[in-house]
Scaffold this motif. Structure first.
Motif, mmCIF file in Angstrom:
data_model
loop_
_atom_site.group_PDB
_atom_site.id
_atom_site.type_symbol
_atom_site.label_atom_id
_atom_site.label_comp_id
_atom_site.label_asym_id
_atom_site.label_seq_id
_atom_site.Cartn_x
_atom_site.Cartn_y
_atom_site.Cartn_z
ATOM 1 N N HIS A 55 0.826 -1.210 0.000
ATOM 2 C CA HIS A 55 0.000 0.000 0.000
ATOM 3 C C HIS A 55 0.861 1.261 0.000
ATOM 4 O O HIS A 55 1.814 1.356 0.775
ATOM 5 C CB HIS A 55 -0.894 0.041 1.243
ATOM 6 N N SER A 56 0.495 2.230 -0.814
ATOM 7 C CA SER A 56 1.268 3.467 -0.856
ATOM 8 C C SER A 56 1.066 4.262 0.426
ATOM 9 O O SER A 56 -0.023 4.317 0.978
ATOM 10 C CB SER A 56 0.833 4.314 -2.059
ATOM 11 N N VAL A 57 2.157 4.852 0.879
ATOM 12 C CA VAL A 57 2.138 5.633 2.114
ATOM 13 C C VAL A 57 3.006 6.869 1.896
ATOM 14 O O VAL A 57 4.034 6.786 1.230
ATOM 15 C CB VAL A 57 2.741 4.793 3.275
ATOM 16 N N SER A 58 2.578 8.006 2.437
ATOM 17 C CA SER A 58 3.442 9.181 2.464
ATOM 18 C C SER A 58 4.355 9.033 3.680
ATOM 19 O O SER A 58 3.910 9.187 4.816
ATOM 20 C CB SER A 58 2.619 10.469 2.595
ATOM 21 N N TYR A 67 5.739 0.875 11.631
ATOM 22 C CA TYR A 67 6.020 -0.028 10.504
ATOM 23 C C TYR A 67 6.937 -1.184 10.892
ATOM 24 O O TYR A 67 7.501 -1.850 10.032
ATOM 25 C CB TYR A 67 6.546 0.786 9.306
ATOM 26 N N MET A 106 3.337 4.634 -7.169
ATOM 27 C CA MET A 106 1.875 4.756 -7.251
ATOM 28 C C MET A 106 1.346 3.918 -8.424
ATOM 29 O O MET A 106 0.293 3.286 -8.337
ATOM 30 C CB MET A 106 1.442 6.215 -7.429
ATOM 31 N N GLU A 109 1.267 0.320 -7.390
ATOM 32 C CA GLU A 109 0.121 0.012 -6.530
ATOM 33 C C GLU A 109 -1.140 -0.123 -7.379
ATOM 34 O O GLU A 109 -1.896 -1.085 -7.245
ATOM 35 C CB GLU A 109 -0.081 1.119 -5.483
ATOM 36 N N GLU A 113 -3.428 -3.634 -8.188
ATOM 37 C CA GLU A 113 -4.844 -3.734 -7.814
ATOM 38 C C GLU A 113 -5.737 -3.891 -9.032
ATOM 39 O O GLU A 113 -6.781 -4.528 -8.979
ATOM 40 C CB GLU A 113 -5.283 -2.470 -7.066
ATOM 41 N N HIS A 125 -5.776 7.875 -9.604
ATOM 42 C CA HIS A 125 -4.806 7.323 -8.649
ATOM 43 C C HIS A 125 -3.569 8.204 -8.505
ATOM 44 O O HIS A 125 -2.952 8.254 -7.444
ATOM 45 C CB HIS A 125 -4.396 5.913 -9.085
ATOM 46 N N PRO B 100 -4.571 8.619 -2.565
ATOM 47 C CA PRO B 100 -4.561 7.226 -2.077
ATOM 48 C C PRO B 100 -3.626 7.008 -0.893
ATOM 49 O O PRO B 100 -3.911 6.175 -0.031
ATOM 50 C CB PRO B 100 -4.077 6.429 -3.298
ATOM 51 N N ARG B 101 -2.531 7.738 -0.811
ATOM 52 C CA ARG B 101 -1.582 7.526 0.293
ATOM 53 C C ARG B 101 -2.198 7.942 1.623
ATOM 54 O O ARG B 101 -2.072 7.256 2.635
ATOM 55 C CB ARG B 101 -0.285 8.308 0.052
ATOM 56 N N VAL B 102 -2.857 9.103 1.610
ATOM 57 C CA VAL B 102 -3.531 9.549 2.836
ATOM 58 C C VAL B 102 -4.675 8.588 3.158
ATOM 59 O O VAL B 102 -4.868 8.195 4.315
ATOM 60 C CB VAL B 102 -4.049 10.997 2.681
ATOM 61 N N ARG B 103 -5.414 8.160 2.141
ATOM 62 C CA ARG B 103 -6.542 7.244 2.391
ATOM 63 C C ARG B 103 -6.065 5.889 2.913
ATOM 64 O O ARG B 103 -6.776 5.225 3.648
ATOM 65 C CB ARG B 103 -7.372 7.060 1.106
ATOM 66 N N ASN B 104 -4.862 5.455 2.507
ATOM 67 C CA ASN B 104 -4.314 4.195 3.012
ATOM 68 C C ASN B 104 -3.953 4.287 4.489
ATOM 69 O O ASN B 104 -3.796 3.279 5.157
ATOM 70 C CB ASN B 104 -3.032 3.818 2.244
ATOM 71 N N THR B 105 -3.762 5.493 4.994
ATOM 72 C CA THR B 105 -3.265 5.693 6.353
ATOM 73 C C THR B 105 -4.344 6.218 7.286
ATOM 74 O O THR B 105 -4.439 5.795 8.441
ATOM 75 C CB THR B 105 -2.089 6.702 6.329
#
Ligand code: FAD
Ligand code: FES
Ligand code: FES
Lengths: 161, 306
Positions: A55-58, A67, A106, A109, A113, A125, B100-105
């Motif tokens: 899953h992508s994360v900032s 993590y 991105m 990901e 999916e 996306h 999507p990154r914010v929504r994943n978190t």
């Protein structure tokens, strides 16, 4: 407080001492993964993107302690013949390149999916990634081509099975 | 001063920390908390990370709809088949938050507890009449989402309380739409948003439920009824008349009062027109779920009285 966490970075197990407020961004850069970059620092640009368990994360908003045990992918850990990277290069989808690791992850990901993603899904996306050089059209072309390549590869695999 | 981070492993320990520390703050997805920390505007002495508490990330079907634990991510609400099946409007709206990154978190509980007037998810939760579960050392209570946003950046979450879950009734049959307008970038916070649900009030009347975001100091809910034989223009006119007195925009970098008021009218008109057009001529009278559904009770009572 300092604790030791275990990160599985690009398949390699790393034990790292971290403070409670260390950001995943800084921890990964400290480990040499400088494809993870700080842009906005507030979740809005995508330069610091990593994949955590797919899953992508900032990573600029992510505390490293969260993590512990996670499988992380950074763009520099992708194989030399990575399909998405090859399509980005073929489409000349970068100028300075600062934003590109984020866009590449991105895209990974999204295609994991939904290999059938078309332009609308790609735009939705990737809309939250910012490229200051403005190579958006080339980036979209790269994604469209990567999606096509993924579909063709899946098709060939099915045929030969 | 850095706030101490606690990572309790069970709910009891969380509630004890919330009751027993000076100035605690829940750390959910952390997307909002981390930004406040970076801005140096957070006064909390203790951060209580709830990610390790079992059960808080469960998303399950209930007899009347679905239940999302506070730590269910926005992205899961956007993509999970259960949400698509029971409350497609909700899935759509979660899918429009940030990136999507914010929504994943980000978590569903942290999202509403953040209390920002521009949040997108409350617009859909309001029209669906969701219910918030709050837990504290003193016990559990439930607050209807329509009473949850109590003031500018203020919510019904009291001291020592934790949002533990959201209960969302199955989306009633009818039509639904969401409209979100941004002025700085396509992916920015909205300057105006509207979630709309059109459903049967009785055989000859339709109810238009409207949830507004970014247009007043809190998310706002209003409903209006229109004859089922009315046109989409009739529906839009009735909706605009209903929201007019409620639109009270805060001027900021995204636009002044006039600009936001105008965009608010556009968002409402677009969403109402789309939802009205999406509504079948004959809305089946039976709810999709036959099982008892206490959320829908007031609505049924209303129908019987007529
Ligand atoms: C770049 C960016 C763009 C954004 N754009 C949008 C947008 O377009 N639309 C939109 O709707 N939102 C937007 N947001 C906001 C985003 O939705 C919120 O940051 C997020 O939902 C907060 O959830 P969280 O779990 O990360 O909360 P946290 O940061 O963990 O917490 C937020 C607040 O809620 C409290 N809290 C958290 N969990 C609980 C709980 N269980 N019980 C009680 N209190 C709790 C915290 O103490 C804190 O006060 C954006 C955010 C970013 C970073
Ligand atoms: S630096 Fe993390 S999203 Fe911009
Ligand atoms: S190529 Fe320079 S920021 Fe995107």
């Amino acid at each position: 407080m300092s604790t030791e966490i275990t990160l599985l970075v690009n398949g390699e197990r790393r034990a790292v001492p971290v403070d409670d407020d260390d950001l995943l961004l800084d921890v990964l850069r400290g480990l040499g993964h400088t494809s993870v970059r700080e842009g906005c620092g507030v979740g809005a640009c995508g330069a610091c993107t990593v994949l955590a368990d797919g899953h992508s994360v900032s990573s600029c908003l992510a505390r490293a302690v969260r993590y512990d045990g996670a499988a992380l992918t950074t763009a520099d850990g992708l194989p030399a013949d990575d399909d998405v990277v090859e399509e980005f290069v073929a489409a000349r989808a970068m100028q300075c390149g600062y934003c590109i690791p984020g866009f590449v992850l991105m895209t990974h990901e999204l295609l994991a999916e939904n290999p059938d993603a078309g332009e609308a899904e790609i735009d939705a996306h990737l809309e939250g990634n910012i490229c200051r050089c403005g190579t958006y059209l080339e980036i979209r072309t790269a994604c469209v081509n990567a999606a096509r390549r993924r579909r063709e590869a899946a098709h060939t695999e099915k045929e030969s099975a | 001063m850095t706030a101490a981070l606690h990572r309790p492993r069970d709910l009891g320990a969380v509630l004890d920390l919330l009751a027993g520390t000076d100035d605690p703050m829940v750390f959910g997805g952390g997307t909002a908390v981390q930004i406040l920390l970076k801005q140096g505007v957070l006064a909390a002495t203790d951060l209580v990370d709830i990610a390790a508490v079992p059960g808080l990330a469960d998303l399950v079907a209930t007899p009347g709809g679905l239940r999302a634990g506070t730590m269910v991510t926005l992205r899961r609400m956007e993509t999970d088949p259960l949400v698509h099946d029971r409350a497609p409007l909700l899935a759509q709206v979660y899918g429009r938050v940030a990136n999507p990154r914010v929504r994943n978190t980000a978590s569903v509980g942290g999202n509403i507890a953040h209390g920002d007037y521009r949040l997108d998810p409350p617009t859909a939760l309001l029209v669906l009449d969701a219910r918030v579960e709050l837990s504290s050392a003193a016990g559990v209570r439930h607050v209807p989402i329509r009473e949850f946003f109590t003031g500018f950046q203020e919510t019904a979450v009291g001291r020592g309380e934790l949002v533990t879950a959201l209960d969302v009734p199955t989306q009633p049959r009818g039509g639904a739409a969401f409209s979100k307008l941004s002025s700085l970038a396509a992916n920015d916070w909205p300057v105006a948003s509207a979630a709309v649900l059109v459903t049967a009030a009785d055989d000859v009347t339709r109810e238009i439920r409207i949830g507004l975001g970014a247009l007043a100091p809190t998310p706002v809910y209003v409903a209006v009824t229109v004859a089922a034989t009315g046109s989409d223009d009739d529906a839009v006119d009735a909706a605009l008349a209903a929201v007019e007195p409620l639109i009270d925009p805060l001027p900021d970098v995204r636009g002044g009062v006039g600009h936001k008021r105008r965009l608010g009218r556009v968002a409402v008109a677009d969403a109402v027109r789309a939802a009205w057009t999406d509504t079948p001529r004959d809305i089946p009278r039976e709810p999709r779920e036959e099982a008892s559904d206490d959320h829908r009770l007031p609505f049924r009572r209303l129908r019987r009285r007529r």
